[in-house]
Design an enzyme around this catalytic site. Structure first.
Site, short mmCIF file in Angstrom:
data_model
loop_
_atom_site.label_atom_id
_atom_site.label_comp_id
_atom_site.label_asym_id
_atom_site.label_seq_id
_atom_site.Cartn_x
_atom_site.Cartn_y
_atom_site.Cartn_z
N THR A 83 1.71 -1.78 -2.53
CA THR A 83 3.25 -2.40 -2.94
C THR A 83 3.83 -1.31 -3.82
OG1 THR A 83 2.47 -3.34 -5.30
CG2 THR A 83 2.36 -4.71 -3.15
N ASP A 84 5.05 -1.57 -3.82
CA ASP A 84 5.88 -0.49 -4.82
C ASP A 84 5.74 -1.25 -6.36
OD1 ASP A 84 7.66 -2.83 -4.77
OD2 ASP A 84 9.12 -1.66 -3.39
N ALA A 85 6.60 -0.76 -7.08
CA ALA A 85 6.73 -1.00 -8.59
C ALA A 85 7.08 -2.74 -8.65
CB ALA A 85 7.59 -0.19 -9.48
#
Length: 153
Positions: free
Chosen positions: A22-24
């Site tokens: 995932t991203d942030a």
């Protein structure tokens, strides 16, 4: 190689989304979807008795992706359990085409069409898919029209 699993015709493989995917914001990063798709195709091949190391060692061939089209519909998120399907839509002597889907709890997140070529493992030039491997793929894919079986090269 072992015999094909009858359930392999339209298999679904389950994968959990981890932080590394995932991203942030906890949403699956777009490039990670390719890894889920690749993992499912590899797991599908293994489920029908086509293992990639023996394929290279015994037959001197590898499969490589030559074309891919992806339609992103909805995002997957951290800790989702994804279902990734693999369906062979065409197979020739040099290449095969897949349709894949990624779903979460029955909700469609992504569709992809994927083209894979059979290549000589040393030269990375097109090479016919070994007959034994092609037969396993055809058996697992189920009934296909004659046009689908041989005109996709």
């Amino acid at each position: 190689m072992t015999g094909p699993d009858p359930a392999a015709r339209n298999p679904s493989f389950r994968y959990r989304v981890y932080w590394e995917d995932t991203d942030a914001g906890g949403v699956v990063y777009h490039a990670r979807y390719l890894q889920f798709l690749e993992r499912a195709r590899s797991d599908w091949l293994a489920s029908i008795g086509v293992h990639q190391v023996p394929l290279r060692e015994r037959h001197g061939v590898v499969f490589a992706i030559t074309k891919m089209a992806i339609d992103f519909r909805k995002p997957a998120r951290l800790e989702d359990e994804l279902s990734v399907t693999v369906a062979v839509i065409a197979i020739g002597r040099l290449r095969m085409d897949f349709e894949q889907r990624i779903e979460r709890d029955g909700e469609l997140l992504l569709t992809a069409t994927v083209q894979a070529a059979c290549l000589d493992a040393e030269r990375f030039a097109p090479k016919r898919t070994p007959a034994e491997v092609r037969e396993r793929i055809l058996a697992a894919a189920g009934a296909m029209t004659p046009a689908e079986r041989g005109t996709r090269d």
